[in-house]
Design a protein around this motif. Structure first.
Motif, PDB file in Angstrom:
ATOM      1  N   GLY A  44       5.889   9.451  -0.790  1.00  0.00           N
ATOM      2  CA  GLY A  44       5.044   8.703   0.121  1.00  0.00           C
ATOM      3  C   GLY A  44       4.965   7.254  -0.305  1.00  0.00           C
ATOM      4  O   GLY A  44       5.066   6.944  -1.501  1.00  0.00           O
ATOM      5  N   VAL A  45       4.817   6.361   0.677  1.00  0.00           N
ATOM      6  CA  VAL A  45       4.777   4.932   0.366  1.00  0.00           C
ATOM      7  C   VAL A  45       3.658   4.242   1.130  1.00  0.00           C
ATOM      8  O   VAL A  45       3.136   4.762   2.117  1.00  0.00           O
ATOM      9  N   ARG A  46       3.334   3.059   0.654  1.00  0.00           N
ATOM     10  CA  ARG A  46       2.390   2.158   1.314  1.00  0.00           C
ATOM     11  C   ARG A  46       3.036   0.780   1.327  1.00  0.00           C
ATOM     12  O   ARG A  46       3.507   0.295   0.289  1.00  0.00           O
ATOM     13  N   PHE A  47       3.060   0.150   2.487  1.00  0.00           N
ATOM     14  CA  PHE A  47       3.648  -1.180   2.620  1.00  0.00           C
ATOM     15  C   PHE A  47       2.580  -2.214   2.274  1.00  0.00           C
ATOM     16  O   PHE A  47       1.499  -2.212   2.857  1.00  0.00           O
ATOM     17  N   VAL A  48       2.899  -3.111   1.322  1.00  0.00           N
ATOM     18  CA  VAL A  48       1.872  -4.050   0.856  1.00  0.00           C
ATOM     19  C   VAL A  48       2.212  -5.518   1.099  1.00  0.00           C
ATOM     20  O   VAL A  48       1.315  -6.354   1.060  1.00  0.00           O
ATOM     21  N   ALA A  49       3.473  -5.838   1.348  1.00  0.00           N
ATOM     22  CA  ALA A  49       3.848  -7.236   1.597  1.00  0.00           C
ATOM     23  C   ALA A  49       5.199  -7.275   2.301  1.00  0.00           C
ATOM     24  O   ALA A  49       6.020  -6.370   2.124  1.00  0.00           O
ATOM     25  N   PRO A  50       5.437  -8.321   3.088  1.00  0.00           N
ATOM     26  CA  PRO A  50       6.723  -8.424   3.791  1.00  0.00           C
ATOM     27  C   PRO A  50       7.863  -8.820   2.851  1.00  0.00           C
ATOM     28  O   PRO A  50       7.653  -9.426   1.804  1.00  0.00           O
ATOM     29  N   VAL A  51       9.069  -8.483   3.284  1.00  0.00           N
ATOM     30  CA  VAL A  51      10.294  -8.880   2.597  1.00  0.00           C
ATOM     31  C   VAL A  51      11.037  -9.837   3.524  1.00  0.00           C
ATOM     32  O   VAL A  51      11.252  -9.533   4.695  1.00  0.00           O
ATOM     33  N   GLY A  53       6.160 -10.262  -6.022  1.00  0.00           N
ATOM     34  CA  GLY A  53       5.380  -9.102  -6.440  1.00  0.00           C
ATOM     35  C   GLY A  53       5.681  -7.882  -5.595  1.00  0.00           C
ATOM     36  O   GLY A  53       6.647  -7.857  -4.827  1.00  0.00           O
ATOM     37  N   PRO A  54       4.840  -6.847  -5.720  1.00  0.00           N
ATOM     38  CA  PRO A  54       5.091  -5.590  -5.009  1.00  0.00           C
ATOM     39  C   PRO A  54       5.138  -5.763  -3.497  1.00  0.00           C
ATOM     40  O   PRO A  54       4.336  -6.495  -2.923  1.00  0.00           O
ATOM     41  N   VAL A  55       6.099  -5.069  -2.872  1.00  0.00           N
ATOM     42  CA  VAL A  55       6.199  -5.045  -1.412  1.00  0.00           C
ATOM     43  C   VAL A  55       5.956  -3.637  -0.883  1.00  0.00           C
ATOM     44  O   VAL A  55       5.510  -3.457   0.243  1.00  0.00           O
ATOM     45  N   VAL A  56       6.271  -2.634  -1.689  1.00  0.00           N
ATOM     46  CA  VAL A  56       6.014  -1.237  -1.359  1.00  0.00           C
ATOM     47  C   VAL A  56       5.549  -0.550  -2.646  1.00  0.00           C
ATOM     48  O   VAL A  56       6.140  -0.755  -3.710  1.00  0.00           O
ATOM     49  N   THR A  57       4.486   0.235  -2.531  1.00  0.00           N
ATOM     50  CA  THR A  57       4.061   1.095  -3.629  1.00  0.00           C
ATOM     51  C   THR A  57       4.089   2.524  -3.113  1.00  0.00           C
ATOM     52  O   THR A  57       4.105   2.757  -1.908  1.00  0.00           O
ATOM     53  N   GLY A  58       4.080   3.472  -4.020  1.00  0.00           N
ATOM     54  CA  GLY A  58       4.095   4.850  -3.564  1.00  0.00           C
ATOM     55  C   GLY A  58       4.030   5.826  -4.706  1.00  0.00           C
ATOM     56  O   GLY A  58       3.795   5.457  -5.867  1.00  0.00           O
TER      57      GLY A  58
END
Length: 138
Positions: A82-89, A124-129
């Motif tokens: 599972g992932v969470r989107f945290v910032a654009p690329v 920095g982070p763009v996706v965490t999960g």
């Protein structure tokens, strides 16, 4: 079937570096996934959106992270992801993807590692999960 990986809590398998992200990467992913939102390919539209430039779709970064996970642990050993989107690329960003073993438990006769996952870009982070994978019993 591959042998499950031998890991311990705190282990961080080798990361993968992908990029720099190009317009071609984004267009290829759009074609594969059917996401033709103009935020991903139309600079004129993007200029009206508030973003400073074309952005890659979040599912592209999630797919890159999933590829690292399945290549590292074997797709047959992945039990959850599972992932969470945290910032654009943005175009030109380079991503570093990887994870750290947070816990190892036993369930249904399997040793299961829970991993904290991250895809990080230039800022920095763009996706965490997180993911759960079968690992070798220790």
């Amino acid at each position: 079937m591959r042998t499950p990986a031998k890991v311990r809590v705190g282990d961080a398998p080798d990361t993968r570096v992908v990029g720099p992200i190009s317009q071609t990467d984004i267009v290829r992913f759009a074609g594969a996934g059917g996401d033709f939102n103009p935020l991903h390919h139309d600079p004129g539209f993007v200029a009206t959106s508030g973003f400073p430039g074309v952005i890659a779709m979040g599912q592209m970064q999630a797919g890159i992270l999933a590829g690292w996970l399945s290549d590292t642990f074997g797709v047959e050993h992945v039990r959850s992801f599972g992932v969470r989107f945290v910032a654009p690329v943005f175009l030109g960003d380079t991503l570093t993807v990887g994870g750290t073993v947070a816990t190892i438990t036993e369930a249904n006769g399997e040793s299961l590692a829970t991993l904290d996952l991250v895809a990080s870009g230039t800022k920095g982070p763009v996706v965490t999960g997180s993911a759960t994978v079968v690992v070798a019993a220790t």
